[in-house]
Design an enzyme around this catalytic site. Sequence first.
Site, PDB file in Angstrom:
ATOM      1  N   GLU A 187       0.865  -1.183   0.000  1.00 31.74           N
ATOM      2  CA  GLU A 187       0.000   0.000   0.000  1.00 31.74           C
ATOM      3  C   GLU A 187       0.892   1.220   0.000  1.00 31.74           C
ATOM      4  OE1 GLU A 187      -2.792   0.671   3.169  1.00 31.74           O
ATOM      5  OE2 GLU A 187      -3.444  -1.403   3.093  1.00 31.74           O
ATOM      6  N   ASP A 233      -6.237   9.077  10.506  1.00 28.62           N
ATOM      7  CA  ASP A 233      -4.877   8.656  10.838  1.00 28.62           C
ATOM      8  C   ASP A 233      -4.396   9.164  12.181  1.00 28.62           C
ATOM      9  OD1 ASP A 233      -3.934   7.008   8.653  1.00 28.62           O
ATOM     10  OD2 ASP A 233      -4.236   8.791   7.416  1.00 28.62           O
TER      11      ASP A 233
END
Lengths: 268, 400
Positions: free
Chosen positions: A49, A60
Amino acid sequence: MSRIKTKFQDLQSKNQKALVTYIMAGFPSEKDTLSAVKGLVKGGADIIELGMPFSDPLADGPVIQNAGFQALQKGMNLDKFLGLVKKIRKETDLPLVLMTYTNILYKHGYDKFIATVKSAGIDGLILPDMSINESKEFLQAAKKNKMDVIFLISPNTAPDRIKKIADSSSGFLYLVSVFGTTGGQQQFQNYTTTAIKNTKKILGGKIPLGVGFGVSNPEQARFIIKSGADAIIVGSAFLRLMENTVAKKIEDKIGQFTSSLKKATITE
Amino acid sequence: MKLKYPKNGKFGEFGGSYIPETLVPAVEELEQAYLKYKDDPEFKKELQYYLTQYAGRPTPLYLAKNLTKFAGGAKIYLKREDLLHGGAHKINNTLGQGLLAKRMKKKRIIAETGAGQHGVATAMACSVLGMNGEVYMGYKDTERQKLNVFRMNLLGTKVHPVKEGTQTLKDAINEAIRDWITNVKSTYYLLGSAVGPHPYPVMVRDFQSVIGDEILVQMKKLEKKSPDSVVACVGGGSNAIGTFYPLIDEDTKMFGVEAGGEGIKSGHHSATLVGGSKGILHGMLTYLLQDDEGQISETHSVSAGLDYPGVGPEHSYLKDAKRVKYDAVNDKEAIDAFLLLSKHEGIIPALESAHAIAYAIKIARNMPKSESIVVTLSGRGDKDVEEVGRYLSKNVKNKN
């Protein structure tokens, strides 16, 4: 068949689970990203990724926030990202998944963006703030460009909604292991195991289940796989390692760490 | 044109809910609770009680004679939201959402704040309704609005300074959303503006519509008609949508005033609708200030409450439908209006509201004396006196 689908079939025949690894494009520098990719390939990662930084990454935790911030400071943008992907494609044929936020695609136009990254060598997309409720245009563009779309689900997602989301997903389905943002957990709780087991039952083998957010070492990886996951996804731990490693040692260090995680995905 | 309840959470193409999956059940639970209680007589009665007895509603509609004379045109009325408890319109929304959170049995409340007005209003609601509040505030804003940080602490609410990103309102929202993702079961996110994923924009609008509802009643009494024009400042746009929404079907011209900062051309501004483009941030599709890559821009305004790169989705809809005209007023014009209103009317306006005052003076000049403008004075300016002092001394120095 897509690279991601082929990879999962291949692993299944070898009785292995997938190791999905996340790094941020351009962190700490573009050159370091390439070194890290070499380490990931050597260490046995199955899917890579690549994060494309966004100014406001609200799913995040601090580690990925900081990595994205630094990558943006150094000028990461779509052009540079495409250049990097092309270089990575010379190193490896592993499936590459792009993770970013919806606005980056929306601003460039869903179709145009997806076509461009597809031709550079990206196989799938993960957008943590793209809800299936808003995904019509995005899904049409992805289908047209034969791009895999990996949606996320959470331990509190209702069973019928999991079904619906799985029907819109391709490649694999991404279960967020915990209530929280990306980054290390001390210890997983029972609800994570329950969520993995329930989701596997609902999916009935139609699509592989990846589990991420807070998986940061081989012990945790083993635990998640034992609970029934088809793939583990590790991100922040790689970024922390890169942050604490001098540039010339990144490839080796990432390689060693990857290999320790990969071992956890091989059932004896 | 009046969109009572957005279909699929959308105002035209704007709004929606672009959110991490973890928040989907929370947002659905919120919508169900809101739909259940918004017309419930008991809920309305309790909200009415707190709005009148605790917050001080209705607020006066004051004819600013001296300001009218100064501008030399249309009559200027001020909708005195600055007189509410806490000093701003924000309490209309925090009491509404606070009572809703209580019915949802949520014990922990989180909120974001820019200038600190929503933080203070949240702290007051939490205190009076017996809930625990925590507020996220950009570090830069905690520095320029120290008084409000102190007030929140006094009211028993914990303030978390946010050092990520630009350290302003946008980053405070990011951090509040991250907290909500982590504590989704126990926590109610009390959003302060008409922004965010559905149902926040419509819910905040409905709670703030008390402003426009009162304006209509008061104007019909005072002038025997609805106002010819209304003016309100727009950051996220909660006082503006509360002013506009009840008047949408009236024969009233509407003006939303954004923060022009150092001027639109300078790039240092927060005028999202004037200078922005469509995008997705904080769960909604709306106009944003962003670059060609889709990265959100750093904004600037002398007023912390307008310093935000997005805007409520219903404003984006009203802009494209051409029902409201959105324009910008720069820092200097806002400061001048701040000084002017203080001197001529003895009212120190919030710097946010000073943008609306500045614009109202401009348009009043070109309107006949028989017409009237209502300006929503969204808050009082005690919190801003230090900031204005800093601005003035800096600009005197620059001139020398």
